[in-house]
Design an enzyme around this catalytic site. Sequence first.
Site, PDB file in Angstrom:
ATOM      1  N   CYS A  26      -4.976 112.063 -58.822  1.00  0.00           N
ATOM      2  CA  CYS A  26      -4.347 110.924 -58.159  1.00  0.00           C
ATOM      3  C   CYS A  26      -5.028 110.761 -56.807  1.00  0.00           C
ATOM      4  O   CYS A  26      -6.190 111.104 -56.651  1.00  0.00           O
ATOM      5  CB  CYS A  26      -2.839 111.125 -58.021  1.00  0.00           C
ATOM      6  SG  CYS A  26      -2.372 112.625 -57.143  1.00  0.00           S
ATOM      7  N   HIS A 541     -31.395 128.980 -44.660  1.00  0.00           N
ATOM      8  CA  HIS A 541     -32.170 128.060 -45.494  1.00  0.00           C
ATOM      9  C   HIS A 541     -33.620 128.090 -45.026  1.00  0.00           C
ATOM     10  O   HIS A 541     -33.976 127.481 -44.015  1.00  0.00           O
ATOM     11  CB  HIS A 541     -31.595 126.643 -45.388  1.00  0.00           C
ATOM     12  CG  HIS A 541     -32.105 125.691 -46.423  1.00  0.00           C
ATOM     13  ND1 HIS A 541     -33.372 125.165 -46.383  1.00  0.00           N
ATOM     14  CD2 HIS A 541     -31.514 125.176 -47.538  1.00  0.00           C
ATOM     15  CE1 HIS A 541     -33.537 124.354 -47.417  1.00  0.00           C
ATOM     16  NE2 HIS A 541     -32.434 124.350 -48.128  1.00  0.00           N
TER      17      HIS A 541
END
Length: 620
Positions: A26, A541
């Site tokens: 929802c 990273h």
Amino acid sequence: MNKQKLAEKIIKEMGGKENILQSWHCITRLRFNVISNDKVNIDKIRALDGVLGAQFKSGQFQVIIGNQVAEVFAAVSQLTGSDGSNHPSSSKRQKGNVIERIFDVISGIFTPILPAIVGAGLLKGLLALFIALQLLSNQSSTYEILHFISDAPFHFLPFLIAFSAAKKFNTDASLSVALAGILMYPKIMEYAAGTEVDSLSFLGLPIPMNSYASSVIPIILGVWLLSYIHKGADKIVPRSLRIIFVPLLTLVVTAPLTLLFIAPLGSYAGIYLDAFFSGLFDVAGPFAGLLMGGLMPLIVITGMHYAFFPGSFASFDKYGYDIMLLPMNFVANLAQAGATLGVLIKTKNKKMKQLSFSTFIPAMFGITEPAIYGVTMKLKKPFYASLVGGAVGGAIFGTLVVKTTAFTVPGIMSIPTYIMSGTNNLLYALIGVTASFTVSLIMTLLLGFKDEENPLQPAAHDTTTEKDITIDILSPITGKVMPLESVPDATFAEGLVGKGLAIEPKDGVVVAPFSGKVTTIAPTSHAIGITSDDGVELLIHIGLETVNLNGEGFTLNVQVDDDIKLGDKLLTFDIETIKKQDVSIITPIIVTNSAHFLDVIATSKKRVTACDDKLVMLIK
């Protein structure tokens, strides 16, 4: 948290995708039907970063996400391969009691079609506003076209419900929609609108000519019947003939039964349901409004509000307005907004202030689950204040019989739907929601709540030391330090992944900057995620766009779930190999759960040495 990772963890703690029968969402919640409730680890799911709450309600397992629920659901659907509606183990579903099963069915049918209904309802409200402001004439062709657009989803509601119900009842969608077409066949609608033909005879039995436009219960019951007949036909027809005869038998049997018995029964049920609630408000409007407005948050939390949908649509179809579900939701939602604003004003806790601000805005627009689960219910007294505020607004709405003319999200954007020409309905609505908002706000400020001290400003008697409220993270790489904002990659530079900085490496070695565990490793080995014993989640990273190297130049020294200690070598990389591919070696180092800390302060040093120099300081 990354949506994909969050979806993976939710599915894992639910017992895996094999335990999921159906999934949908929802505005703020993921909703699931599961085979076994016992396999769901609800406490671990509640503890996940990105989850506001989790509960078993109305025959469903619900995970409250908030405004980003659509993105998380997309990741869930990708991982499960489907919405689960055709799960082979559907016969093993835990049924629960009758009431829970009814709520589950209504919720599962209406939730997927709410975007069409809400969008059309909001357009209806805007049209009323344009006419009231004399920006548009209701005699113009422009108005007529916009009216067609806004009215179509409601007029042809049986088609939307048929499609959604087919998924819920695990049956053929095309046959279900065809059944809706039969109920709304133009000739039947023509007979229903006139008086010349009240019924048609079918095998000696009278079929009443009723209009099923905008109806809800007839098509739900019809598709439910179709699901059983379709399964029965599929069992008795030989496999080689199923493609022809199963649809034929399903329609020939289902359609007459629906027209003869099911649809009229559903129509009468809708009429009586509407009469009951309308009568309740006629007899005891103020009291009914007080109860509904005050208890609406609890009704929504349990999912019981879906039980009022058929009555609301029946009221819209018969009278052109609703006096119950949407108006009472409106005052309750604004009461939540008022209580949340009270917390924002009164709290001294920086994290709670941020959370209350971020949930206050959605609450004003009718999305209250983040405010309920993240702020008011968590602090208790503000939630009680919101119940009182909703009760006051509900009593005003019940006394003045406030009406809404369209189905839309009950927030400030729904205000135009309360415009009714020649009445004071809009004024009454504004009085009611202003009262509910103001009462909740003032009561929250007066009642107060247990507020944590701001960790940045400890009380005079507090013996907490700086070390107790800060965490130092050493550098995992030796090299030149760069601010994160200067990284030529918007994802990192704009802090979308989290706070931190970047390093231009001097050598190709990455070491553990703390003791903890390896949590993630990119398939191409260019990035690694580690978690400290203090709960700091760090992403290292190596380079930018190094994923395109497919692991070339990278050597791993650890695996996922390995325990690590300060100084352990995590991986090595060949700087020259990376540079030859014309790829940047700038290495972002990000605290991915930055939101769990009051601040992440980067070092002021221009160069750092791995495991010797402090890289960032985190404030709890």
